[in-house]
Design a protein around this motif. Structure first.
Motif, PDB file in Angstrom:
ATOM      1  N   GLU B  59       0.827  -1.200   0.000  1.00 50.73           N
ATOM      2  CA  GLU B  59       0.000   0.000   0.000  1.00 50.73           C
ATOM      3  C   GLU B  59       0.867   1.258   0.000  1.00 50.73           C
ATOM      4  O   GLU B  59       0.618   2.204  -0.748  1.00 50.73           O
ATOM      5  CB  GLU B  59      -0.908  -0.018   1.244  1.00 50.73           C
ATOM      6  N   TYR B  60       1.896   1.236   0.823  1.00 52.29           N
ATOM      7  CA  TYR B  60       2.817   2.366   0.939  1.00 52.29           C
ATOM      8  C   TYR B  60       3.468   2.674  -0.399  1.00 52.29           C
ATOM      9  O   TYR B  60       3.490   3.829  -0.855  1.00 52.29           O
ATOM     10  CB  TYR B  60       3.887   2.006   1.982  1.00 52.29           C
ATOM     11  N   PHE B  61       3.953   1.628  -1.083  1.00 49.70           N
ATOM     12  CA  PHE B  61       4.603   1.868  -2.368  1.00 49.70           C
ATOM     13  C   PHE B  61       3.606   2.280  -3.440  1.00 49.70           C
ATOM     14  O   PHE B  61       3.904   3.126  -4.284  1.00 49.70           O
ATOM     15  CB  PHE B  61       5.390   0.653  -2.823  1.00 49.70           C
ATOM     16  N   LYS B  62       2.417   1.706  -3.377  1.00 51.69           N
ATOM     17  CA  LYS B  62       1.402   2.048  -4.372  1.00 51.69           C
ATOM     18  C   LYS B  62       1.083   3.549  -4.307  1.00 51.69           C
ATOM     19  O   LYS B  62       1.040   4.234  -5.334  1.00 51.69           O
ATOM     20  CB  LYS B  62       0.128   1.232  -4.120  1.00 51.69           C
ATOM     21  N   THR B  63       0.891   4.038  -3.103  1.00 53.44           N
ATOM     22  CA  THR B  63       0.581   5.457  -2.916  1.00 53.44           C
ATOM     23  C   THR B  63       1.730   6.340  -3.394  1.00 53.44           C
ATOM     24  O   THR B  63       1.527   7.318  -4.115  1.00 53.44           O
ATOM     25  CB  THR B  63       0.292   5.735  -1.428  1.00 53.44           C
ATOM     26  N   GLU B  64       2.939   5.924  -3.016  1.00 53.46           N
ATOM     27  CA  GLU B  64       4.114   6.707  -3.421  1.00 53.46           C
ATOM     28  C   GLU B  64       4.195   6.799  -4.941  1.00 53.46           C
ATOM     29  O   GLU B  64       4.395   7.876  -5.519  1.00 53.46           O
ATOM     30  CB  GLU B  64       5.379   6.030  -2.853  1.00 53.46           C
ATOM     31  N   MET B  65       3.957   5.652  -5.572  1.00 55.53           N
ATOM     32  CA  MET B  65       4.064   5.564  -7.029  1.00 55.53           C
ATOM     33  C   MET B  65       3.010   6.437  -7.714  1.00 55.53           C
ATOM     34  O   MET B  65       3.309   7.174  -8.657  1.00 55.53           O
ATOM     35  CB  MET B  65       3.875   4.098  -7.415  1.00 55.53           C
ATOM     36  N   GLU B  66       1.807   6.350  -7.217  1.00 53.68           N
ATOM     37  CA  GLU B  66       0.693   7.117  -7.780  1.00 53.68           C
ATOM     38  C   GLU B  66       0.987   8.623  -7.688  1.00 53.68           C
ATOM     39  O   GLU B  66       0.876   9.355  -8.670  1.00 53.68           O
ATOM     40  CB  GLU B  66      -0.593   6.775  -7.023  1.00 53.68           C
ATOM     41  N   ASN B  67       1.378   9.063  -6.495  1.00 49.48           N
ATOM     42  CA  ASN B  67       1.669  10.482  -6.290  1.00 49.48           C
ATOM     43  C   ASN B  67       2.810  10.957  -7.181  1.00 49.48           C
ATOM     44  O   ASN B  67       2.726  12.014  -7.799  1.00 49.48           O
ATOM     45  CB  ASN B  67       2.034  10.749  -4.824  1.00 49.48           C
ATOM     46  N   ARG B  68       3.847  10.146  -7.219  1.00 48.34           N
ATOM     47  CA  ARG B  68       5.028  10.542  -7.989  1.00 48.34           C
ATOM     48  C   ARG B  68       4.690  10.740  -9.459  1.00 48.34           C
ATOM     49  O   ARG B  68       5.010  11.767 -10.050  1.00 48.34           O
ATOM     50  CB  ARG B  68       6.134   9.493  -7.828  1.00 48.34           C
ATOM     51  N   ILE B  69       3.989   9.760 -10.018  1.00 45.25           N
ATOM     52  CA  ILE B  69       3.675   9.850 -11.445  1.00 45.25           C
ATOM     53  C   ILE B  69       2.713  11.001 -11.738  1.00 45.25           C
ATOM     54  O   ILE B  69       2.887  11.744 -12.700  1.00 45.25           O
ATOM     55  CB  ILE B  69       3.105   8.506 -11.945  1.00 45.25           C
ATOM     56  N   GLU B 123      -3.396  -4.573  -8.071  1.00 41.66           N
ATOM     57  CA  GLU B 123      -3.782  -3.154  -8.110  1.00 41.66           C
ATOM     58  C   GLU B 123      -2.652  -2.286  -8.639  1.00 41.66           C
ATOM     59  O   GLU B 123      -2.871  -1.377  -9.448  1.00 41.66           O
ATOM     60  CB  GLU B 123      -4.154  -2.661  -6.699  1.00 41.66           C
ATOM     61  N   ILE B 124      -1.446  -2.567  -8.170  1.00 40.67           N
ATOM     62  CA  ILE B 124      -0.295  -1.770  -8.600  1.00 40.67           C
ATOM     63  C   ILE B 124      -0.054  -1.951 -10.097  1.00 40.67           C
ATOM     64  O   ILE B 124       0.185  -0.981 -10.825  1.00 40.67           O
ATOM     65  CB  ILE B 124       0.961  -2.160  -7.788  1.00 40.67           C
ATOM     66  N   MET B 125      -0.167  -3.205 -10.546  1.00 41.81           N
ATOM     67  CA  MET B 125       0.027  -3.476 -11.969  1.00 41.81           C
ATOM     68  C   MET B 125      -1.056  -2.789 -12.794  1.00 41.81           C
ATOM     69  O   MET B 125      -0.761  -2.176 -13.828  1.00 41.81           O
ATOM     70  CB  MET B 125      -0.013  -4.981 -12.206  1.00 41.81           C
ATOM     71  N   ASP B 126      -2.296  -2.885 -12.332  1.00 37.41           N
ATOM     72  CA  ASP B 126      -3.405  -2.254 -13.050  1.00 37.41           C
ATOM     73  C   ASP B 126      -3.200  -0.746 -13.169  1.00 37.41           C
ATOM     74  O   ASP B 126      -3.474  -0.147 -14.204  1.00 37.41           O
ATOM     75  CB  ASP B 126      -4.731  -2.530 -12.323  1.00 37.41           C
ATOM     76  N   MET B 127      -2.726  -0.150 -12.093  1.00 36.04           N
ATOM     77  CA  MET B 127      -2.533   1.302 -12.101  1.00 36.04           C
ATOM     78  C   MET B 127      -1.571   1.719 -13.204  1.00 36.04           C
ATOM     79  O   MET B 127      -1.856   2.622 -13.994  1.00 36.04           O
ATOM     80  CB  MET B 127      -1.947   1.729 -10.748  1.00 36.04           C
TER      81      MET B 127
END
Lengths: 196, 196
Positions: B59-69, B123-127
């Motif tokens: 979850e932590y990495f998913k959020t970081e990734m989303e925000n960054r991109i 979820e991360i892959m889908d994003m």
DNA sequence: TTTTTGCGAGTGAATACTAACTAACATAGT
DNA sequence: ACTATGTTAGTTAGTATTCACTCGCAAAAA
């Protein structure tokens, strides 16, 4: 050349199925023995360790895959693109017939901790790459493929695209049409590189 | 929105590192506690279970990734191809800075047995797929990409090619140049679809 | 004083693997 | 044809070790 007894093959197939259904964490000597209807020690009559069961399983599939691909009959007139189509068609069809195999072959990470196992997985991946790369180079030399992209990069794209298709099929619970989707991806790439 | 304490982040990063170095099989509460210099029960003050450590980490990495991109700054004049370049460059650079993340994010199979964890990985892959697919569609509509291949298939090829590049980098022991190799693959694909 | 964060010392449940033994069968010597 | 010997493939009943997780208590922080 390795040879396996009927019982060994039975054990390897049961192991593959269990990994596919419940993950490697759930593959224990106990559950495996139960699947086959034997006691735990009986398994040790056929393999000296759990690691050897997994190693043999990978070796068994690698050999099968190599033989199958190399014995696809090609006429000398067959184009490189058609050869590539035949190779992937055969490979994807095998996955459809035995979906459990995919969980083991595409699982670099699950054997991370056991060097001899992750090496075997790498060997299988390398083999497939060699087939594709040789095809690309030949096709470029013969002028059947354009040279917009180098053979290594193109191999990465093709293998990557196919692996991604297989992964999606697995995540869909084997409900998508792997052979058709794989063909679509391959045709897409060929459309961009093939000279007609 | 999830918030994490410093200690929780410390635990999650230690877990990520251990998985990367020794595989998920070696991630135990004991080894994890030792890495941080705490006792086993201390970890349970911060997470209620091992599963929750892994879930939080994803979850932590998913959020970081989303925000960054999403916070990459684009001018309105930026071409879709340049946006794609920027997204992948940012993503690959993150992997280079924290290689351990890759072992966790690209590991559909290691969490096979724990549904909530494999869902998070999906979820991360889908994003990532959504970002790419949206880009392709926009580029095709704007006439910046050709329409030889449908957007779904093209997305599969692009994501597949990038994942394959990351996998090779990982198998090379992080010795290959991920950012450069990734760029080569992306440029190769763009060369085939971009209209100049 | 109350809450937070730590500890040592456990727990029961698994895990891979072993010890000791046996029934069924094959083969060789007489 | 019969007996002695060895092999194959299985059993039940363990072993030592590791696992995620818990209990009761202390110290420190708020």
């Amino acid at each position: 050349m390795q040879e396996f007894t009927d019982r060994q093959i039975e054990i390897m197939e049961a192991a593959t199925n269990r990994i596919s259904k419940f993950g490697i964490q759930n593959l224990t000597i106990k559950t495996l023995a139960e699947d086959i209807g034997l006691s735990e020690p009986a398994l040790y009559r056929h393999f000296k360790s759990k690691n050897q069961i997994l190693w043999s399983l990978l070796e068994y599939f690698k050999t099968e895959m190599e033989n199958r691909i190399q014995s696809i009959p090609f006429k000398t007139s067959t184009s490189e693109a058609d050869k590539l189509r035949a190779i992937f068609n055969s490979q994807l069809q095998t996955f459809v017939n035995k979906p459990a195999i995919v969980s083991v072959i595409f699982a670099e990470s699950i054997f991370h901790y056991e060097e001899n196992l992750s090496n075997k997985v790498s060997e299988i991946m390398d083999m497939m790459q060699e087939f594709v790369k040789a095809n690309i180079i030949k096709g470029q030399v013969k002028g059947q493929y354009n040279k917009l992209i180098g053979s290594s990069t193109l191999t990465t794209i093709i293998i990557g695209g196919m692996r991604m298709t297989v992964l999606k099929w697995k995540l869909s619970g084997h409900k998508s049409n792997l052979v058709k989707d794989g063909k679509t991806v391959l045709e897409g790439i060929l459309k961009m590189i093939e000279i007609k």
